[in-house]
Scaffold this motif. Structure first.
Motif, mmCIF file in Angstrom:
data_model
loop_
_atom_site.group_PDB
_atom_site.id
_atom_site.type_symbol
_atom_site.label_atom_id
_atom_site.label_comp_id
_atom_site.label_asym_id
_atom_site.label_seq_id
_atom_site.Cartn_x
_atom_site.Cartn_y
_atom_site.Cartn_z
ATOM 1 N N THR A 35 0.823 -1.207 0.000
ATOM 2 C CA THR A 35 0.000 0.000 0.000
ATOM 3 C C THR A 35 0.859 1.261 0.000
ATOM 4 O O THR A 35 0.416 2.318 -0.435
ATOM 5 N N GLU A 36 2.099 1.142 0.476
ATOM 6 C CA GLU A 36 3.024 2.266 0.438
ATOM 7 C C GLU A 36 4.428 1.747 0.207
ATOM 8 O O GLU A 36 4.778 0.645 0.649
ATOM 9 N N MET A 37 5.239 2.498 -0.502
ATOM 10 C CA MET A 37 6.627 2.130 -0.737
ATOM 11 C C MET A 37 7.524 2.984 0.144
ATOM 12 O O MET A 37 7.497 4.219 0.050
ATOM 13 N N THR A 198 -5.555 -4.351 -10.015
ATOM 14 C CA THR A 198 -4.460 -4.295 -9.043
ATOM 15 C C THR A 198 -4.589 -3.065 -8.151
ATOM 16 O O THR A 198 -4.396 -3.137 -6.931
ATOM 17 N N GLU A 199 -4.918 -1.933 -8.762
ATOM 18 C CA GLU A 199 -5.113 -0.711 -7.984
ATOM 19 C C GLU A 199 -6.293 -0.849 -7.026
ATOM 20 O O GLU A 199 -6.225 -0.424 -5.866
ATOM 21 N N ARG A 202 -5.173 -3.030 -4.160
ATOM 22 C CA ARG A 202 -4.235 -2.343 -3.279
ATOM 23 C C ARG A 202 -4.946 -1.350 -2.366
ATOM 24 O O ARG A 202 -4.661 -1.272 -1.168
ATOM 25 N N PHE A 203 -5.895 -0.603 -2.908
ATOM 26 C CA PHE A 203 -6.584 0.394 -2.098
ATOM 27 C C PHE A 203 -7.674 -0.230 -1.237
ATOM 28 O O PHE A 203 -8.024 0.310 -0.193
ATOM 29 N N ALA A 204 -8.204 -1.369 -1.651
ATOM 30 C CA ALA A 204 -9.241 -2.028 -0.861
ATOM 31 C C ALA A 204 -8.699 -2.553 0.463
ATOM 32 O O ALA A 204 -9.440 -2.664 1.441
ATOM 33 N N LEU A 219 -12.244 3.744 -10.086
ATOM 34 C CA LEU A 219 -11.602 2.573 -10.684
ATOM 35 C C LEU A 219 -12.637 1.583 -11.213
ATOM 36 O O LEU A 219 -12.487 1.027 -12.308
ATOM 37 N N ALA A 220 -13.695 1.371 -10.431
ATOM 38 C CA ALA A 220 -14.757 0.455 -10.864
ATOM 39 C C ALA A 220 -15.436 0.974 -12.130
ATOM 40 O O ALA A 220 -15.746 0.206 -13.046
#
Length: 249
Positions: A35-37, A198-199, A202-204, A219-220
């Motif tokens: 979720t974060e780098m 993928t996005e 990741r955010f879910a 996104l949806a």
């Protein structure tokens, strides 16, 4: 070792439409996306931008390949096969330009996931599988085309892009955009849907989900738009909108 890789290559060639998505799905389920780098939102944004750029570069390469010189993909009865030895277009620059494009797409998807383990395993595994497929194809092509294929291998690299060959390799050819749409729309659709999915994934799983609901809805909506566009192109293709005119003898 190469003999085993050739056998694996024939297997992967035949079942790649089932094996490749299954591997991606398994990796993404076993290891959730980052979720974060490095704890930085800016670094994560740069990583996402770089990942999408790599995917788009792969799709752009495939567009050039298909637009200038098309080869029948999928072989014959899901086995390695080629009717002619194609050396025009991007095939005069690289012997496997479509696979290079595919590797860029897959690399971008794994980079978008963000977990270093998934990136390393995913990219390494797909590179190995494509190398196995290429070995299997090379055996077939050498057996069928003999010295002509061996000469081609001496002039054109297996994986690298010898761009100085491009101008000469497209002489006498024209770019066919209709063919790009007809032959590659499903690949573009799959890549875009993979990015969006993928996005969403990741955010879910992010901790501050309440602040991400609007982004998830966007996104949806984009996924639905891509799906509708894909269905529309498929409809027009079935009705001959992208059919190439037959050349008169």
């Amino acid at each position: 070792m190469k003999t085993i890789m050739i056998q694996l290559g024939n297997f992967f060639f035949r079942y790649r439409n089932q094996v490749f998505p299954a591997i991606i799905l398994a990796l993404f389920i076993l290891v959730p996306p980052s979720t974060e780098m490095w704890g930085s939102g800016t670094a994560n944004l740069l990583k996402t931008a770089a990942a999408i750029a790599v995917v788009l570069a792969g799709l752009a390469l495939r567009t050039v390949v298909v637009g200038y010189a098309y080869i029948k993909r999928g072989g014959l009865n899901k086995r390695v096969y080629a009717k002619d030895l194609v050396t025009e277009g991007m095939f005069g620059v690289c012997r496997n330009p479509l696979y290079v494009g595919n590797m860029l797409v897959y690399t971008g998807i794994f980079l978008l996931h963000g977990n270093p383990l998934v990136i390393a395993i995913g990219v390494g595994l797909f590179a190995f599988m494509y190398q196995c497929i290429v070995y299997a194809e090379e055996v077939f092509l050498e057996q069928k085309f003999g010295e002509a294929y061996r000469a081609y291998c001496r002039d054109v690299p297996r994986w690298a892009l010898r761009l100085e060959n491009f101008r000469h390799s497209i002489d006498g050819t024209t770019f066919n955009f209709k063919r790009v749409i007809a032959k590659d729309y499903s690949t573009v659709s799959a890549a875009l849907l993979a990015i969006l999915a993928t996005e969403m994934y990741r955010f879910a799983i992010a901790e501050n989900l309440e602040h991400q609901r609007s982004y998830l809805l966007v996104l949806a909506a984009l996924m639905a738009l891509v799906g509708m566009a894909t269905a529309l192109v498929s409809h027009f293709k079935k009705h001959g909108a992208f059919r190439e005119p037959k050349t008169s003898l």
